[in-house]
Design a protein around this motif. Structure first.
Motif, PDB file in Angstrom:
ATOM      1  N   ASP A   1     -14.736  27.588 -25.627  1.00 21.58           N
ATOM      2  CA  ASP A   1     -14.822  28.621 -25.122  1.00 21.58           C
ATOM      3  C   ASP A   1     -14.202  29.582 -25.837  1.00 21.58           C
ATOM      4  OD1 ASP A   1     -16.463  27.553 -22.884  1.00 21.58           O
ATOM      5  OD2 ASP A   1     -14.568  26.747 -21.875  1.00 21.58           O
ATOM      6  N   GLY A   2     -14.778  30.973 -25.931  1.00 20.36           N
ATOM      7  CA  GLY A   2     -13.783  31.769 -26.007  1.00 20.36           C
ATOM      8  C   GLY A   2     -13.817  32.616 -24.541  1.00 20.36           C
ATOM      9  N   PRO A   3     -14.604  33.817 -24.425  1.00 26.86           N
ATOM     10  CA  PRO A   3     -14.657  34.288 -23.073  1.00 26.86           C
ATOM     11  C   PRO A   3     -15.556  33.387 -22.234  1.00 26.86           C
ATOM     12  CG  PRO A   3     -16.091  35.372 -24.426  1.00 26.86           C
ATOM     13  CD  PRO A   3     -15.529  34.366 -25.656  1.00 26.86           C
ATOM     14  N   LEU A   4     -15.196  33.363 -21.060  1.00 22.64           N
ATOM     15  CA  LEU A   4     -16.151  32.679 -19.827  1.00 22.64           C
ATOM     16  C   LEU A   4     -16.508  33.554 -18.864  1.00 22.64           C
ATOM     17  CD1 LEU A   4     -16.968  29.952 -18.807  1.00 22.64           C
ATOM     18  CD2 LEU A   4     -14.799  29.797 -17.404  1.00 22.64           C
ATOM     19  N   GLU A   5     -17.777  33.917 -19.117  1.00 22.70           N
ATOM     20  CA  GLU A   5     -18.599  34.844 -17.871  1.00 22.70           C
ATOM     21  C   GLU A   5     -18.636  34.078 -16.511  1.00 22.70           C
ATOM     22  OE1 GLU A   5     -20.319  38.425 -16.806  1.00 22.70           O
ATOM     23  OE2 GLU A   5     -19.097  37.961 -18.772  1.00 22.70           O
ATOM     24  N   LEU A   6     -18.126  34.817 -15.660  1.00 30.10           N
ATOM     25  CA  LEU A   6     -18.378  34.199 -14.174  1.00 30.10           C
ATOM     26  C   LEU A   6     -19.227  35.172 -13.231  1.00 30.10           C
ATOM     27  CD1 LEU A   6     -14.673  33.211 -13.464  1.00 30.10           C
ATOM     28  CD2 LEU A   6     -16.533  31.981 -14.268  1.00 30.10           C
TER      29      LEU A   6
ATOM     30  N   SER B   1      -6.612  23.092  -6.818  1.00 22.40           N
ATOM     31  CA  SER B   1      -6.333  23.846  -5.814  1.00 22.40           C
ATOM     32  C   SER B   1      -7.603  24.740  -5.594  1.00 22.40           C
ATOM     33  CB  SER B   1      -5.064  25.141  -6.402  1.00 22.40           C
ATOM     34  OG  SER B   1      -3.921  24.246  -6.468  1.00 22.40           O
ATOM     35  N   ALA B   2      -7.742  25.300  -4.383  1.00 20.77           N
ATOM     36  CA  ALA B   2      -8.902  26.180  -3.891  1.00 20.77           C
ATOM     37  C   ALA B   2      -8.835  27.284  -5.099  1.00 20.77           C
ATOM     38  CB  ALA B   2      -8.765  26.573  -2.587  1.00 20.77           C
ATOM     39  N   GLY B   3      -9.869  27.753  -5.215  1.00 25.00           N
ATOM     40  CA  GLY B   3     -10.377  29.082  -6.134  1.00 25.00           C
ATOM     41  C   GLY B   3     -10.113  28.592  -7.600  1.00 25.00           C
ATOM     42  N   GLN B   4      -9.485  27.575  -8.151  1.00 25.54           N
ATOM     43  CA  GLN B   4      -9.653  27.446  -9.458  1.00 25.54           C
ATOM     44  C   GLN B   4     -11.133  27.379  -9.985  1.00 25.54           C
ATOM     45  OE1 GLN B   4      -6.914  23.624  -9.233  1.00 25.54           O
ATOM     46  NE2 GLN B   4      -6.254  24.493 -11.274  1.00 25.54           N
ATOM     47  N   VAL B   5     -11.398  27.915 -11.221  1.00 25.88           N
ATOM     48  CA  VAL B   5     -12.303  27.704 -12.093  1.00 25.88           C
ATOM     49  C   VAL B   5     -12.631  26.583 -12.850  1.00 25.88           C
ATOM     50  CG1 VAL B   5     -13.927  29.146 -13.456  1.00 25.88           C
ATOM     51  CG2 VAL B   5     -12.434  30.127 -11.643  1.00 25.88           C
ATOM     52  N   VAL B   6     -13.507  25.694 -12.747  1.00 26.80           N
ATOM     53  CA  VAL B   6     -14.011  24.647 -13.828  1.00 26.80           C
ATOM     54  C   VAL B   6     -14.931  24.870 -14.433  1.00 26.80           C
ATOM     55  CG1 VAL B   6     -13.972  22.110 -14.020  1.00 26.80           C
ATOM     56  CG2 VAL B   6     -12.707  23.087 -12.115  1.00 26.80           C
ATOM     57  N   ASN B   7     -14.932  24.723 -15.707  1.00 27.96           N
ATOM     58  CA  ASN B   7     -16.338  24.761 -16.599  1.00 27.96           C
ATOM     59  C   ASN B   7     -16.487  23.463 -17.159  1.00 27.96           C
ATOM     60  OD1 ASN B   7     -17.943  24.783 -18.762  1.00 27.96           O
ATOM     61  ND2 ASN B   7     -16.807  26.332 -20.159  1.00 27.96           N
ATOM     62  N   THR B   8     -17.788  22.947 -16.449  1.00 30.73           N
ATOM     63  CA  THR B   8     -18.212  21.715 -16.418  1.00 30.73           C
ATOM     64  C   THR B   8     -18.623  21.223 -18.018  1.00 30.73           C
ATOM     65  OG1 THR B   8     -20.295  22.235 -15.614  1.00 30.73           O
ATOM     66  CG2 THR B   8     -18.603  21.503 -14.122  1.00 30.73           C
ATOM     67  N   GLY B   9     -18.928  22.221 -18.849  1.00 28.10           N
ATOM     68  CA  GLY B   9     -19.265  21.617 -20.280  1.00 28.10           C
ATOM     69  C   GLY B   9     -20.503  22.378 -20.510  1.00 28.10           C
TER      70      GLY B   9
ATOM     71  N   GLN C   1     -29.508  34.217 -14.400  1.00 27.81           N
ATOM     72  CA  GLN C   1     -29.313  34.412 -15.874  1.00 27.81           C
ATOM     73  C   GLN C   1     -28.006  35.189 -15.966  1.00 27.81           C
ATOM     74  OE1 GLN C   1     -32.581  37.064 -17.224  1.00 27.81           O
ATOM     75  NE2 GLN C   1     -33.902  35.258 -17.741  1.00 27.81           N
ATOM     76  N   VAL C   2     -27.340  34.951 -17.286  1.00 31.16           N
ATOM     77  CA  VAL C   2     -26.166  35.985 -17.456  1.00 31.16           C
ATOM     78  C   VAL C   2     -26.528  36.580 -18.880  1.00 31.16           C
ATOM     79  CG1 VAL C   2     -25.040  34.203 -18.433  1.00 31.16           C
ATOM     80  CG2 VAL C   2     -23.705  35.955 -17.549  1.00 31.16           C
ATOM     81  N   SER C   3     -26.156  37.638 -19.096  1.00 33.77           N
ATOM     82  CA  SER C   3     -26.273  38.549 -20.547  1.00 33.77           C
ATOM     83  C   SER C   3     -24.810  38.919 -20.941  1.00 33.77           C
ATOM     84  CB  SER C   3     -27.174  39.507 -20.499  1.00 33.77           C
ATOM     85  OG  SER C   3     -26.902  40.454 -19.558  1.00 33.77           O
ATOM     86  N   LEU C   4     -24.677  38.930 -22.021  1.00 34.71           N
ATOM     87  CA  LEU C   4     -23.606  39.302 -22.854  1.00 34.71           C
ATOM     88  C   LEU C   4     -23.814  40.231 -23.933  1.00 34.71           C
ATOM     89  CD1 LEU C   4     -21.581  36.168 -22.653  1.00 34.71           C
ATOM     90  CD2 LEU C   4     -21.026  38.140 -21.315  1.00 34.71           C
TER      91      LEU C   4
END
Length: 105
Positions: free
Chosen positions: A7-12, A69-77, A100-103
């Motif tokens: 990861d570089g940036p992670l788009e949420l 903890s509640a609210g933690q962000v997890v990237n599942t790969g 979709q997500v666009s960057l």
């Protein structure tokens, strides 16, 4: 949480409601960069189901006495492989029924 291995940036985006009934393993994933499809995959490429990654992580953190903890962000790969974007380009990640997500880089 992420290992920064890929990861570089992670788009949420906004949370997905009613995710329990989604066939996560078979969600098609397509990454298009600068108008060209550069990667394709399925949700099952992440340990058979992205939720399996989350279960593994929660159990590991629990065994280590850390927990979650509640609210933690997890990237599942990654589900479609790694793509190294160039500055000035753009990309669209399509997760089928999840949206979709666009960057722009």
């Amino acid at each position: 949480m992420a290992d920064n291995g890929t990861d570089g940036p992670l788009e949420l985006g906004p949370p997905v409601g009613r995710w329990h009934g989604i066939d996560r393993s078979n969600i098609p994933v397509t990454l298009t960069a600068n108008g060209e499809v550069v990667r394709e995959g399925r949700g099952g490429n992440a340990l058979g189901d992205p939720l399996n990654v989350m279960v593994w992580l929660v159990n590991k953190r629990s065994r280590e006495g850390e927990g979650m903890s509640a609210g933690q962000v997890v990237n599942t790969g990654t589900t479609a492989g790694i793509y190294f974007a160039e500055p000035g380009g753009g990309a669209v990640a399509d997760f089928g029924p999840l949206g979709q997500v666009s960057l722009t880089f």
